[in-house]
Scaffold this motif. Structure first.
Motif, PDB file in Angstrom:
ATOM      1  N   MET A  98      33.515-129.158  31.783  1.00 45.34           N
ATOM      2  CA  MET A  98      32.065-129.336  31.816  1.00 45.34           C
ATOM      3  C   MET A  98      31.681-130.810  31.674  1.00 45.34           C
ATOM      4  N   GLY A  99      32.476-131.579  30.947  1.00 45.96           N
ATOM      5  CA  GLY A  99      32.241-133.029  30.868  1.00 45.96           C
ATOM      6  C   GLY A  99      32.404-133.673  32.236  1.00 45.96           C
ATOM      7  N   ALA A 100      33.406-133.217  32.972  1.00 42.44           N
ATOM      8  CA  ALA A 100      33.659-133.760  34.314  1.00 42.44           C
ATOM      9  C   ALA A 100      32.468-133.481  35.241  1.00 42.44           C
ATOM     10  N   TYR A 101      31.844-132.312  35.048  1.00 43.93           N
ATOM     11  CA  TYR A 101      30.679-131.982  35.888  1.00 43.93           C
ATOM     12  C   TYR A 101      29.520-132.943  35.671  1.00 43.93           C
ATOM     13  N   LEU A 102      29.349-133.408  34.442  1.00 43.31           N
ATOM     14  CA  LEU A 102      28.272-134.371  34.180  1.00 43.31           C
ATOM     15  C   LEU A 102      28.554-135.713  34.854  1.00 43.31           C
ATOM     16  N   GLU A 103      29.822-136.068  34.926  1.00 47.40           N
ATOM     17  CA  GLU A 103      30.168-137.403  35.440  1.00 47.40           C
ATOM     18  C   GLU A 103      30.406-137.415  36.941  1.00 47.40           C
ATOM     19  N   ARG A 104      30.648-136.257  37.500  1.00 46.06           N
ATOM     20  CA  ARG A 104      30.962-136.186  38.927  1.00 46.06           C
ATOM     21  C   ARG A 104      29.922-136.870  39.820  1.00 46.06           C
ATOM     22  N   PRO A 105      28.608-136.714  39.586  1.00 43.83           N
ATOM     23  CA  PRO A 105      27.633-137.360  40.472  1.00 43.83           C
ATOM     24  C   PRO A 105      27.775-138.883  40.516  1.00 43.83           C
ATOM     25  N   PHE A 106      28.388-139.467  39.473  1.00 50.23           N
ATOM     26  CA  PHE A 106      28.496-140.926  39.433  1.00 50.23           C
ATOM     27  C   PHE A 106      29.626-141.458  40.306  1.00 50.23           C
ATOM     28  N   ILE A 107      30.414-140.567  40.870  1.00 53.55           N
ATOM     29  CA  ILE A 107      31.387-141.030  41.878  1.00 53.55           C
ATOM     30  C   ILE A 107      30.578-141.580  43.064  1.00 53.55           C
ATOM     31  N   ARG A 108      29.415-140.981  43.331  1.00 48.95           N
ATOM     32  CA  ARG A 108      28.541-141.477  44.394  1.00 48.95           C
ATOM     33  C   ARG A 108      27.486-142.444  43.867  1.00 48.95           C
ATOM     34  N   GLN A 109      26.955-142.177  42.668  1.00 52.78           N
ATOM     35  CA  GLN A 109      25.811-142.945  42.181  1.00 52.78           C
ATOM     36  C   GLN A 109      26.156-144.278  41.538  1.00 52.78           C
ATOM     37  N   SER A 110      27.433-144.526  41.261  1.00 58.13           N
ATOM     38  CA  SER A 110      27.791-145.781  40.593  1.00 58.13           C
ATOM     39  C   SER A 110      27.398-146.963  41.472  1.00 58.13           C
ATOM     40  N   PRO A 111      27.033-148.087  40.829  1.00 57.72           N
ATOM     41  CA  PRO A 111      26.474-149.201  41.600  1.00 57.72           C
ATOM     42  C   PRO A 111      27.490-150.073  42.340  1.00 57.72           C
ATOM     43  N   SER A 159      35.787-141.769  39.828  1.00 54.85           N
ATOM     44  CA  SER A 159      36.585-140.801  40.569  1.00 54.85           C
ATOM     45  C   SER A 159      37.880-140.485  39.788  1.00 54.85           C
ATOM     46  N   ALA A 160      38.519-141.543  39.288  1.00 56.10           N
ATOM     47  CA  ALA A 160      39.768-141.359  38.532  1.00 56.10           C
ATOM     48  C   ALA A 160      39.495-140.607  37.222  1.00 56.10           C
ATOM     49  N   LYS A 161      38.390-140.955  36.571  1.00 52.35           N
ATOM     50  CA  LYS A 161      38.092-140.326  35.272  1.00 52.35           C
ATOM     51  C   LYS A 161      37.821-138.820  35.454  1.00 52.35           C
ATOM     52  N   VAL A 162      37.038-138.490  36.486  1.00 56.47           N
ATOM     53  CA  VAL A 162      36.724-137.076  36.720  1.00 56.47           C
ATOM     54  C   VAL A 162      38.010-136.296  37.014  1.00 56.47           C
ATOM     55  N   GLN A 163      38.893-136.900  37.803  1.00 54.71           N
ATOM     56  CA  GLN A 163      40.178-136.218  38.079  1.00 54.71           C
ATOM     57  C   GLN A 163      40.989-136.036  36.803  1.00 54.71           C
ATOM     58  N   ASP A 164      40.976-137.074  35.952  1.00 54.47           N
ATOM     59  CA  ASP A 164      41.693-136.966  34.664  1.00 54.47           C
ATOM     60  C   ASP A 164      41.150-135.791  33.859  1.00 54.47           C
ATOM     61  N   GLU A 165      39.814-135.704  33.761  1.00 54.15           N
ATOM     62  CA  GLU A 165      39.208-134.674  32.892  1.00 54.15           C
ATOM     63  C   GLU A 165      39.530-133.267  33.413  1.00 54.15           C
ATOM     64  N   ILE A 166      39.463-133.095  34.726  1.00 53.31           N
ATOM     65  CA  ILE A 166      39.808-131.778  35.297  1.00 53.31           C
ATOM     66  C   ILE A 166      41.288-131.470  34.998  1.00 53.31           C
ATOM     67  N   GLY A 167      42.123-132.493  35.129  1.00 56.21           N
ATOM     68  CA  GLY A 167      43.552-132.326  34.810  1.00 56.21           C
ATOM     69  C   GLY A 167      43.751-131.936  33.349  1.00 56.21           C
ATOM     70  N   HIS A 168      42.965-132.561  32.442  1.00 55.86           N
ATOM     71  CA  HIS A 168      43.075-132.201  31.011  1.00 55.86           C
ATOM     72  C   HIS A 168      42.725-130.726  30.826  1.00 55.86           C
ATOM     73  N   GLY A 169      41.650-130.307  31.517  1.00 54.97           N
ATOM     74  CA  GLY A 169      41.238-128.901  31.428  1.00 54.97           C
ATOM     75  C   GLY A 169      42.372-127.984  31.850  1.00 54.97           C
ATOM     76  N   GLN A 170      43.005-128.300  32.971  1.00 56.42           N
ATOM     77  CA  GLN A 170      44.083-127.426  33.487  1.00 56.42           C
ATOM     78  C   GLN A 170      45.280-127.379  32.532  1.00 56.42           C
ATOM     79  N   LEU A 171      45.648-128.553  32.000  1.00 62.29           N
ATOM     80  CA  LEU A 171      46.763-128.587  31.035  1.00 62.29           C
ATOM     81  C   LEU A 171      46.457-127.701  29.833  1.00 62.29           C
ATOM     82  N   LEU A 172      45.203-127.782  29.389  1.00 64.74           N
ATOM     83  CA  LEU A 172      44.812-127.036  28.188  1.00 64.74           C
ATOM     84  C   LEU A 172      44.730-125.532  28.457  1.00 64.74           C
TER      85      LEU A 172
END
Ligand SMILES: [Fe+2]
Ligand SMILES: [Fe+2]
Length: 301
Positions: free
Chosen positions: A42-55, A64-77
């Motif tokens: 759910m944290g990754a969902y909040l940050e996902r829009p910033f892959i496009r919105q970042s300046p 992009s890397a952070k969101v992938q990390d967080e989804i990966g953490h979810g899967q490991l857990l």
């Protein structure tokens, strides 16, 4: 194994899938790890829009890397939780999409503006790191093992969040003001990150007795404040007058009555208005890839 044996044996990396553990332990560990896994997603969902919105391109790549990390953490857990034999990964993902899965309070609120991003990537990830570092010593070995990788990556997330915060804090007066506004909005939620005080926490005693948790909510909140409150002021942020925080014998004491615990419990039970929004976006994404799950299940059948 009887529960009393489980308690006396509690210690670092004590139990694994081959141990014969009481159901009470396996359920408590599943609840804790599932909550953690859901929160990563759910944290990754909040940050996902910033892959496009970042300046800038650099910031987009970092998000992009952070969101992938967080989804990966979810899967490991989810895998670590699955190894307890109570629920499958698929069941836990379904529960998250249908609104039964619980997750961290901060991820129930929308995050729409760039200047809000350090609130998650610096403060919330910083708070998460405090808790996660102690979970490296949890008694469920697969959970402790997952933490080694997760904590390594979280260290980068906090640097990334701090870098954005530094840029805004040393930017124009408008940027500084927007950062301050975001801080004032998020600060009470961040203070509630560690949940209620120990006497209100329903699951702490058993989790502590069997070594799933190695520090209490209050101890973690204290460690977080000791590290992050001075950081906030160092970056020129003004700590809001409420909730009141006083210093006593070198410790920060939060006036618990100044925090909105009614809202906290509504959030915790997925009953807050914002919760529906966040869970709805997760449910839509879950539905959108139903065909992938179906194809994989078909191929392996
Ligand atoms: Fe994470
Ligand atoms: Fe993170």
């Amino acid at each position: 194994m009887e529960l009393h044996e489980c308690k006396t044996r509690a210690g670092p990396r004590e139990f694994g899938p081959h141990d014969d553990l009481p159901r009470e332990y396996r359920e408590a560990a599943t609840r804790m790890i599932q909550f953690h896994a859901n929160s990563e997603i759910m944290g990754a969902y909040l940050e996902r829009p910033f892959i496009r919105q970042s300046p800038s391109l650099d910031r987009k790549l970092a998000f992009s890397a952070k969101v992938q990390d967080e989804i990966g953490h979810g899967q490991l857990l989810y895998r670590a939780a699955e190894s307890l034999g109570i629920k499958t990964r698929e069941e836990m993902l379904d529960e998250l999409a249908n609104g039964e899965g619980k997750f961290l309070n901060c991820f129930h609120y929308p995050m729409t503006e760039w200047w809000e991003t350090p609130m998650i990537a610096f403060f919330v990830d910083g708070a998460a790191m405090r808790r996660q570092a102690t979970i490296k010593r949890t008694s469920w070995e697969p959970y402790a093992h997952a933490m080694d990788k997760i904590c390594f990556e979280e260290g980068f997330h906090i640097k990334h969040g701090e870098h954005i915060m530094r840029e805004l804090a040393t930017g124009s007066r408008r940027e500084q003001q927007l950062l301050q506004d975001a801080f004032e909005e998020w600060w009470p939620r961040i203070l509630q990150f560690f949940g209620p005080t120990d006497d209100e926490s329903t699951h702490h005693d058993f989790a502590a007795e069997v070594g799933l948790k190695t520090m209490s909510n209050d101890e973690l909140r204290q460690a977080f404040l000791n590290a992050y409150l001075p950081k906030a002021t160092e970056y020129g942020l003004e700590i809001p007058d409420e909730p009141r925080i006083r210093e006593e014998d070198g410790r920060y004491v939060v006036e618990e009555d100044d925090l909105n615990w009614e809202e906290f419990w509504a959030v915790a039970n997925n009953e807050y208005a914002g919760s529906h929004e966040q869970i709805g976006s997760r449910a839509r994404a879950h539905d959108a890839v139903a065909w992938v799950r179906g194809t994989i299940a078909g191929e392996s059948a």
